[in-house]
Scaffold this motif. Structure first.
Motif, PDB file in Angstrom:
ATOM      1  N   GLY A  98     -38.153  19.892  -1.526  1.00  0.00           N
ATOM      2  CA  GLY A  98     -36.812  19.516  -1.935  1.00  0.00           C
ATOM      3  C   GLY A  98     -35.709  20.261  -1.231  1.00  0.00           C
ATOM      4  O   GLY A  98     -34.562  20.134  -1.582  1.00  0.00           O
ATOM      5  N   GLY A  99     -36.046  21.036  -0.192  1.00  0.00           N
ATOM      6  CA  GLY A  99     -35.042  21.842   0.504  1.00  0.00           C
ATOM      7  C   GLY A  99     -34.265  21.051   1.534  1.00  0.00           C
ATOM      8  O   GLY A  99     -34.258  19.816   1.543  1.00  0.00           O
ATOM      9  N   GLU A 100     -33.629  21.797   2.431  1.00  0.00           N
ATOM     10  CA  GLU A 100     -32.839  21.174   3.495  1.00  0.00           C
ATOM     11  C   GLU A 100     -33.733  20.368   4.428  1.00  0.00           C
ATOM     12  O   GLU A 100     -34.878  20.723   4.663  1.00  0.00           O
ATOM     13  N   LYS A 101     -33.187  19.305   4.976  1.00  0.00           N
ATOM     14  CA  LYS A 101     -33.938  18.425   5.876  1.00  0.00           C
ATOM     15  C   LYS A 101     -33.530  18.666   7.324  1.00  0.00           C
ATOM     16  O   LYS A 101     -32.357  18.872   7.627  1.00  0.00           O
ATOM     17  N   THR A 133     -38.560  18.668   5.378  1.00  0.00           N
ATOM     18  CA  THR A 133     -38.044  19.915   4.844  1.00  0.00           C
ATOM     19  C   THR A 133     -38.172  21.050   5.856  1.00  0.00           C
ATOM     20  O   THR A 133     -39.208  21.205   6.492  1.00  0.00           O
ATOM     21  N   TYR A 137     -38.246  25.054   6.284  1.00  0.00           N
ATOM     22  CA  TYR A 137     -38.452  26.302   5.570  1.00  0.00           C
ATOM     23  C   TYR A 137     -37.880  27.458   6.386  1.00  0.00           C
ATOM     24  O   TYR A 137     -37.713  27.357   7.598  1.00  0.00           O
ATOM     25  N   ALA A 138     -37.582  28.566   5.737  1.00  0.00           N
ATOM     26  CA  ALA A 138     -36.856  29.687   6.343  1.00  0.00           C
ATOM     27  C   ALA A 138     -37.479  30.191   7.644  1.00  0.00           C
ATOM     28  O   ALA A 138     -36.765  30.456   8.611  1.00  0.00           O
ATOM     29  N   ARG A 143     -36.669  27.789  10.713  1.00  0.00           N
ATOM     30  CA  ARG A 143     -35.324  27.225  10.685  1.00  0.00           C
ATOM     31  C   ARG A 143     -34.449  27.716  11.836  1.00  0.00           C
ATOM     32  O   ARG A 143     -34.397  28.896  12.139  1.00  0.00           O
ATOM     33  N   GLU A 158     -30.310  26.807  12.916  1.00  0.00           N
ATOM     34  CA  GLU A 158     -29.137  26.047  12.488  1.00  0.00           C
ATOM     35  C   GLU A 158     -28.147  25.939  13.635  1.00  0.00           C
ATOM     36  O   GLU A 158     -27.814  26.928  14.281  1.00  0.00           O
TER      37      GLU A 158
END
Length: 76
Positions: free
Chosen positions: A7-10, A17, A19-20, A23, A25
């Motif tokens: 359910g996290g960021e896509k 999803t 995961y940290a 990731r 950005e």
């Protein structure tokens, strides 16, 4: 009912999803490290050698040829 996962960021590329630990950005959009590639040549990118236009990622060379060149052409 089964539990819900992911359910996290896509990711801005694959929409799965992020995961940290995987990731990256760019432009306030999360990406998987493996998805963070040039749209044209598929070269792996990092935060020092990428360019972005309308959510698409490019290496510096293809950004010049794909985005800048198209935007500077005069209409016929």
């Amino acid at each position: 009912m089964p539990p819900k996962f992911g359910g996290g960021e896509k990711c801005g590329i694959c929409q799965k999803t992020v995961y940290a630990q995987e990731r990256v950005e760019a432009g306030n959009i999360p990406f998987h490290k493996l998805c963070f590639k040039c749209k044209t040549c598929k070269m792996s990118l990092n935060l020092n050698n990428y360019a972005q236009s309308e959510g698409e990622l490019y290496c510096k060379n293809h950004f010049q040829s794909e985005v800048v060149a198209k935007n500077t052409q005069t209409p016929v």
